[in-house]
Design a protein around this motif. Structure first.
Motif, mmCIF file in Angstrom:
data_model
loop_
_atom_site.group_PDB
_atom_site.id
_atom_site.type_symbol
_atom_site.label_atom_id
_atom_site.label_comp_id
_atom_site.label_asym_id
_atom_site.label_seq_id
_atom_site.Cartn_x
_atom_site.Cartn_y
_atom_site.Cartn_z
ATOM 1 N N PHE C 129 0.831 -1.204 0.000
ATOM 2 C CA PHE C 129 0.000 0.000 0.000
ATOM 3 C C PHE C 129 0.871 1.262 0.000
ATOM 4 O O PHE C 129 0.646 2.189 -0.777
ATOM 5 N N MET C 130 1.884 1.287 0.825
ATOM 6 C CA MET C 130 2.767 2.460 0.908
ATOM 7 C C MET C 130 3.510 2.669 -0.410
ATOM 8 O O MET C 130 3.723 3.791 -0.838
ATOM 9 N N TYR C 131 3.915 1.576 -1.047
ATOM 10 C CA TYR C 131 4.654 1.716 -2.298
ATOM 11 C C TYR C 131 3.750 2.229 -3.408
ATOM 12 O O TYR C 131 4.196 2.951 -4.289
ATOM 13 N N VAL C 132 2.484 1.859 -3.329
ATOM 14 C CA VAL C 132 1.527 2.401 -4.298
ATOM 15 C C VAL C 132 1.445 3.911 -4.105
ATOM 16 O O VAL C 132 1.491 4.686 -5.065
ATOM 17 N N LEU C 133 1.371 4.337 -2.851
ATOM 18 C CA LEU C 133 1.312 5.775 -2.563
ATOM 19 C C LEU C 133 2.586 6.477 -3.033
ATOM 20 O O LEU C 133 2.551 7.576 -3.569
ATOM 21 N N LEU C 134 3.716 5.803 -2.826
ATOM 22 C CA LEU C 134 4.995 6.398 -3.227
ATOM 23 C C LEU C 134 5.060 6.572 -4.732
ATOM 24 O O LEU C 134 5.656 7.526 -5.231
ATOM 25 N N ALA C 135 4.476 5.630 -5.435
ATOM 26 C CA ALA C 135 4.524 5.695 -6.890
ATOM 27 C C ALA C 135 3.729 6.883 -7.412
ATOM 28 O O ALA C 135 3.978 7.394 -8.491
ATOM 29 N N PHE C 136 2.751 7.348 -6.610
ATOM 30 C CA PHE C 136 1.947 8.494 -6.987
ATOM 31 C C PHE C 136 2.741 9.767 -6.710
ATOM 32 O O PHE C 136 3.238 9.958 -5.608
ATOM 33 N N PRO C 137 2.923 10.640 -7.697
ATOM 34 C CA PRO C 137 3.768 11.819 -7.466
ATOM 35 C C PRO C 137 3.194 12.732 -6.374
ATOM 36 O O PRO C 137 2.182 13.405 -6.571
ATOM 37 N N ALA C 138 3.870 12.735 -5.241
ATOM 38 C CA ALA C 138 3.362 13.424 -4.056
ATOM 39 C C ALA C 138 3.214 14.916 -4.277
ATOM 40 O O ALA C 138 2.225 15.527 -3.851
ATOM 41 N N ILE C 139 4.152 15.521 -4.997
ATOM 42 C CA ILE C 139 4.115 16.972 -5.161
ATOM 43 C C ILE C 139 2.901 17.384 -5.987
ATOM 44 O O ILE C 139 2.221 18.363 -5.678
ATOM 45 N N ILE C 140 2.604 16.594 -7.010
ATOM 46 C CA ILE C 140 1.444 16.922 -7.850
ATOM 47 C C ILE C 140 0.155 16.733 -7.063
ATOM 48 O O ILE C 140 -0.775 17.552 -7.119
ATOM 49 N N ALA C 141 0.137 15.640 -6.253
ATOM 50 C CA ALA C 141 -1.035 15.397 -5.422
ATOM 51 C C ALA C 141 -1.242 16.553 -4.453
ATOM 52 O O ALA C 141 -2.370 17.057 -4.284
ATOM 53 N N LEU C 155 -3.161 25.045 8.810
ATOM 54 C CA LEU C 155 -3.383 23.679 9.264
ATOM 55 C C LEU C 155 -3.599 22.723 8.099
ATOM 56 O O LEU C 155 -3.099 21.607 8.082
ATOM 57 N N LYS C 156 -4.331 23.207 7.075
ATOM 58 C CA LYS C 156 -4.587 22.346 5.929
ATOM 59 C C LYS C 156 -3.295 21.999 5.208
ATOM 60 O O LYS C 156 -3.087 20.860 4.780
ATOM 61 N N ILE C 157 -2.437 23.013 5.067
ATOM 62 C CA ILE C 157 -1.166 22.783 4.386
ATOM 63 C C ILE C 157 -0.336 21.752 5.155
ATOM 64 O O ILE C 157 0.241 20.825 4.588
ATOM 65 N N ILE C 158 -0.330 21.920 6.482
ATOM 66 C CA ILE C 158 0.433 20.976 7.319
ATOM 67 C C ILE C 158 -0.098 19.559 7.145
ATOM 68 O O ILE C 158 0.662 18.614 6.934
ATOM 69 N N VAL C 159 -1.426 19.432 7.197
ATOM 70 C CA VAL C 159 -2.024 18.096 7.106
ATOM 71 C C VAL C 159 -1.716 17.455 5.745
ATOM 72 O O VAL C 159 -1.305 16.295 5.661
ATOM 73 N N VAL C 160 -1.860 18.232 4.681
ATOM 74 C CA VAL C 160 -1.646 17.670 3.350
ATOM 75 C C VAL C 160 -0.197 17.238 3.162
ATOM 76 O O VAL C 160 0.082 16.109 2.737
ATOM 77 N N ILE C 161 0.743 18.115 3.507
ATOM 78 C CA ILE C 161 2.156 17.743 3.333
ATOM 79 C C ILE C 161 2.516 16.594 4.278
ATOM 80 O O ILE C 161 3.243 15.666 3.913
ATOM 81 N N GLY C 162 1.989 16.659 5.499
ATOM 82 C CA GLY C 162 2.274 15.599 6.471
ATOM 83 C C GLY C 162 1.836 14.242 5.960
ATOM 84 O O GLY C 162 2.610 13.271 5.991
ATOM 85 N N LEU C 163 0.621 14.156 5.444
ATOM 86 C CA LEU C 163 0.132 12.877 4.942
ATOM 87 C C LEU C 163 0.939 12.411 3.736
ATOM 88 O O LEU C 163 1.224 11.228 3.588
ATOM 89 N N ALA C 164 1.333 13.387 2.911
ATOM 90 C CA ALA C 164 2.108 13.017 1.724
ATOM 91 C C ALA C 164 3.462 12.434 2.119
ATOM 92 O O ALA C 164 4.051 11.657 1.368
ATOM 93 N N SER C 165 3.973 12.807 3.304
ATOM 94 C CA SER C 165 5.307 12.330 3.692
ATOM 95 C C SER C 165 5.260 10.978 4.394
ATOM 96 O O SER C 165 6.288 10.362 4.620
ATOM 97 N N VAL C 166 4.036 10.519 4.752
ATOM 98 C CA VAL C 166 3.932 9.257 5.496
ATOM 99 C C VAL C 166 4.636 8.080 4.795
ATOM 100 O O VAL C 166 5.454 7.388 5.420
ATOM 101 N N PRO C 167 4.394 7.838 3.495
ATOM 102 C CA PRO C 167 5.047 6.682 2.872
ATOM 103 C C PRO C 167 6.565 6.768 2.903
ATOM 104 O O PRO C 167 7.243 5.758 3.068
ATOM 105 N N LEU C 168 7.109 7.980 2.755
ATOM 106 C CA LEU C 168 8.563 8.154 2.780
ATOM 107 C C LEU C 168 9.122 7.787 4.143
ATOM 108 O O LEU C 168 10.103 7.043 4.252
ATOM 109 N N VAL C 169 8.487 8.334 5.183
ATOM 110 C CA VAL C 169 8.937 8.045 6.538
ATOM 111 C C VAL C 169 8.816 6.545 6.806
ATOM 112 O O VAL C 169 9.724 5.909 7.339
ATOM 113 N N TYR C 170 7.699 5.987 6.387
ATOM 114 C CA TYR C 170 7.455 4.561 6.575
ATOM 115 C C TYR C 170 8.589 3.731 5.983
ATOM 116 O O TYR C 170 9.123 2.828 6.610
#
Lengths: 334, 324, 294
Positions: C129-141, C155-170
């Protein structure tokens, strides 16, 4: 036999590493020589400098902050101070090396035949067909079954013992006069170990070369070498014919090493002789005998003054000790 | 004879299979043995024979596929959760790699205290005293070294700390998996002697797994030889080494390197290499390399049988035992 | 002799050198960097109480003034004080960097550790699942979500960038845990009766923490850059709230006339990132116990 006829003459060879903690005299002035068609064993524990010594003789200097002094002549060629280009002239043809770990000394993504070919084509100027034929011949020589098929195998498809045979074949490609084997059987199973050692023995006679067996295992050198060199903390502490060193050793360290290795003939729960402490820290070597802190016979002199190698009764046998063990040959101790 | 003593550990038909379906490999293929209280059983064999897997299966570090492991009458293959964790404290294991056995980021004292802290058996000064005692027993000065990190120690010292940790819960059975094979000869002798001393002091029973025949002989009362997932011979150490009944044992002993120039050279070297455990030979697993193999060896698997009191061999044509 | 090169490292292992009891000091440069980060963070927190000009106050008597005593960094075309805008702007950058990484690590790190420790089906499913997310271009998303999710708040910006970084951290934490989880001391802890929880906290965490911390710092730096890029696209906090990114963005049109407008926020951004990266890298090597210190 005059010195020039000897295959290898090592004189006062010293290898020093400059580290953050200070100078490390990994090899601290070592002299010995090697006849043609002879097997010499270099024995020592970790930190004894045996591996560094063998690599220095090969002319392999790993880093810029290494100083090598003294002399090591392989078939007349002075290795110390030679440039990489000059050394390439003797690598493979005069001296070759078999490393401990056959997995890292073979390229995992290259067919084994190609790895032998490489040396033949570059060094011996053979064409593709001739190199292939010779490589298969070499694989057969080291006892690899169906060599023509194995030529195309990758190292990962072979077992540890087979890989070590391939490494030996690679080393033999340009018919070296001296084969340096650094722990060639460590990590292999007992029965495979015996196969590889027998193979090295056989090849030595068949190809008229000399072999240096570098090992920590006294069992490996006991029946395979004519002479041995015992190293401790970067120096030779005893050397002589294998039988002489095993049965008439004078240096307490040699005895301690022999007595502390368990034997198959021992009965269960035999108490082993031990050497107190552990091998010395090369950064803090004492000025006297390096073994003195662990030696039961050490006197003040041992802590103050370093003993040099002195001849024992039998020619070729010498030891470095102020208080040698009484000789078992009925000759008064010096 | 051994029969009068109580077996501390009884292993029956232990099987460990890795992988599934046609990729399945039986690393241990039906192994049965007993270890009696207070004795040392040596387990020898070449790499891939399943000796380490057997040791790990006893601790259930790897899961046995079938068979029973009875420790003091309790089958630990049926236990789970807290009961399993509790059962494990009666057995402890010492590993081959001394450095990787200790967490580099913890202090020696905490490493040794870990089992005590897990079970909260003792606390405070009593706990500290116990740890100091354990460390002194293995030759590590608790005042000087107790607060150092594990990464600052040499292989021999790490192995001493491992031993201290394994003794903290006063186990009955200690499984030593190649515990001296990474050490220098002189350090190896120290550790082996220490093990013998502690065995006597703590009344331990040992399973000593190693590939080095000389080391095994020096510590074991009885020795079991494994080949390709099965025990091919088991018997009293002296008798087995002096007069091996299984051809494989004989070859193994013949290949052992003795530190003696006058020891017989390897006249008979076992040719070839063990077959893959993925596709073991039918019948006797050693038959492909055995000089005495017949058709019967291919057709029928030899069952262990007694050739001398306490000396069992799994071979259709055991070598005749003639005592010198 | 092509095999010779990879044998060199063996030499170092064969030298018996007593391992250092104390690791070498972190060095003066490290502490300078820590100090600079500290000053920045403090200033951002205390910006309201510090004796500074209002960053939003438009002083029409002082438009496009160069750096001087009165306006340390000068003013912009609306007469706003650049110095106080840079200080207040750091609030947004730091908040986005830290906040996003808190979310990224809060979700990604425990999952990564658990997956690597437990292995099996749990690991397979989660990693896929995480690799699928990684394959999706995070910056465009991120850009897509932020373009539609209006009005844009911090807060919205923080949440969006934070969620986008989850697969990388994982991925980073899982790999780091895998290296440790196969070590014998983990098995040893298990056979001594330690619970999974205890092993995760006492044995695994201290060994992963150094990698985690250095990745966290470098992650914060990356997110701050990302915020800058989003601001440049006009997708970060809405003007007139300053952030380093939108200050640079707004000033690019007047770059030739008033370079101070770009230079000071850029300098602040660069120094901050440089220090973070340096600290992260230095910590990683400092805590790397496996590294040969010769």
């Amino acid at each position: 036999m005059s010195e020039s006829e000897k295959l290898l003459v090592v004189k006062d060879l010293a290898t020093t590493f400059a580290t953050a903690g200070g100078l490390v005299p990994a090899v601290g002035g070592v002299s010995f020589d090697l006849e043609r068609n002879e097997t010499l064993g270099i024995v020592g524990e970790s930190g004894s400098g045996k591996t560094v010594l063998s690599r220095t003789i090969m002319g392999l200097q790993p880093r810029a902050n290494v100083t090598v002094t003294g002399s090591a002549r392989v078939n007349g060629f002075e290795v110390v101070g030679a440039s990489e280009k000059e050394k390439r002239q003797i690598w493979g043809t005069e001296v070759a090396m078999v490393f401990q770990d056959p997995m890292t000394s073979l390229n995992p993504v290259m067919r084994i035949g190609k790895q032998i070919d490489e040396a033949l084509r570059v060094r011996m100027g053979m064409n593709r067909a001739a190199a292939r034929a010779r490589a298969i011949e070499l694989l057969e020589l080291v006892g690899i079954p169906s060599p023509a098929q194995r030529y195309d195998a990758y190292p990962g498809q072979l077992s540890g013992g087979m890989r070590q045979r391939v490494v030996i074949a690679t080393a033999l490609a340009c018919s070296p006069k001296l084969l340096m084997a650094d722990e060639p059987t460590t990590g292999l199973d007992v029965t495979i170990q015996a196969q590889i050692l027998n193979l090295l023995d056989e090849l030595k006679d068949r190809l008229k070369m000399s072999v240096i067996l570098v090992t920590h295992d006294l069992g490996v050198v006991a029946t395979r070498t004519s002479r041995i060199v015992v190293m401790y903390a970067g120096r030779i502490v005893e050397t002589g014919s294998t039988r002489e060193v095993f049965y008439h050793h004078r240096m307490p360290y040699t005895r301690a090493l022999l007595e502390s290795s368990p034997k198959v003939s021992n009965h269960p729960h035999t108490r082993l002789a031990t050497i107190p402490g552990r091998p010395p820290n090369l950064l803090k070597l004492a000025q006297g005998c390096s073994f003195a802190p662990r030696c039961a016979y050490a006197t003040d002199r041992c802590h103050q003054e370093r003993p040099e190698l002195q001849p024992a009764a039998e020619p070729g046998h010498s030891f470095a000790c102020w208080n040698p063990l009484p000789t078992t040959r009925g000759v008064a101790a010096p | 004879m051994t029969d009068t003593r109580q077996p501390l550990l009884r292993v029956q038909d232990l099987t460990v299979t890795f992988g599934h379906h046609h990729h399945a490999v039986s690393a241990v293929a039906g192994v049965s043995f007993e270890i009696y209280e207070g004795e040392t059983l040596g387990l020898v064999g070449e790499s891939g024979c399943g000796k380490s897997t057997t040791g790990k299966a006893l601790m259930r570090i790897v899961e046995p596929s079938s068979g029973t492991i009875e420790l003091g009458g309790v089958d630990i293959t049926e236990q789970n959760g807290r009961a399993l964790r509790n059962a494990r404290t009666h057995m402890q294991m010492i590993f081959q790699d001394p450095i990787s056995s200790l967490n580099p980021r913890r202090r020696v004292k905490d490493i040794v205290a870990e089992p005590l802290d897990c079970w909260k058996k003792v606390r405070g000064p009593e706990r500290d005293a116990m740890i100091s005692d354990l460390l002194s027993k293995v030759g590590i000065d608790p005042a000087v070294y107790g607060n150092r990190y594990a990464r600052q120690f040499s292989g021999g010292q790490c192995q001493r700390i491992s031993i201290a940790r394994s003794l903290a819960m006063r186990p009955k059975l200690l499984i030593c998996d190649e515990m001296v094979s990474a050490l220098d000869v002189s350090v190896q002798a120290q550790i082996l002697n220490l093990l013998e001393d502690l065995k006597a002091e703590y009344g331990l029973t040992l399973l000593f797994i190693a590939h080095d025949l000389a080391v095994v002989k020096n510590v074991s009362d009885r020795v079991a030889v494994m080949y390709l997932g099965k025990i091919c011979e088991i018997g009293p150490a002296d008798a087995l080494y002096e007069a091996p009944a299984h051809p494989y044992t004989k070859f193994l002993l013949g290949a052992a390197l003795e530190a003696d120039p006058d020891s017989p050279m390897h006249s008979q070297v076992l040719e070839g290499e063990p077959p893959s455990p993925m596709n073991p030979p039918s019948g006797c697993r050693f038959r492909t390399r055995c000089p005495n193999a017949t058709e019967r060896c291919a057709a029928e698997e030899p069952q262990p049988r007694e050739v001398a009191p306490g000396h069992q061999v799994a071979c259709h044509f055991p070598l005749s035992i003639t005592r010198k | 002799m092509s095999n010779v090169a990879n044998e060199f490292s063996l030499l170092e292992e064969t030298l018996l050198i007593e391992k250092p009891e104390k690791t070498e000091p972190l060095g003066i440069l490290f502490w300078i960097c820590v100090g600079w980060i500290g000053v920045n963070v403090l200033a951002a927190i205390l910006a309201n109480v510090l004796p500074m000009k209002n960053p939003l106050f438009e002083d029409y008597n002082a438009i496009n003034v160069g750096p001087g005593l009165h306006h340390l960094f000068g003013t912009d075309d609306l007469g706003r004080d650049i110095f106080s805008r840079v200080v207040f702007g750091s609030r947004v950058s730091i908040a986005v960097g830290v906040g996003a990484m808190v979310i990224g690590f809060g979700v990604g790190a425990p999952l990564g550790m658990l997956a690597a420790y437990k292995r099996g089906r749990f690991d397979t499913v989660l990693t896929t699942f995480m690799y699928v997310l990684l394959a999706f271009p995070a910056i465009i998303a991120t850009i897509a979500v932020l373009s539609f999710w209006t009005p844009r708040a911090l807060l919205k910006i923080i949440v969006v960038i934070g969620l986008a970084s989850v697969p990388l951290v994982y991925r980073v934490i899982r790999t780091a845990t895998l290296n440790v989880a196969t070590k014998d001391y983990i098995i040893a802890a298990k056979v001594q009766g330690a619970t999974d929880r205890r092993i995760l906290i006492k044995e695994l965490l201290p060994n992963i923490a150094p990698i985690g911390v250095s990745f966290l710092l470098i992650g914060i730096a990356t997110v701050i850059t990302l915020e800058g890029a989003l601001a440049f696209l006009g997708l970060s906090v809405n003007p007139p709230t300053p952030s380093w990114g939108n200050m640079i963005n707004e000033a690019r049109t007047v770059l030739a006339q008033n370079p101070w407008l770009v230079i000071f926020p850029s300098l602040a951004l660069c120094l901050f990132l440089l220090c973070l990266n340096f600290i992260g890298d230095r910590l990683r090597t400092h805590f790397d116990v496996t590294e040969v210190k010769l």
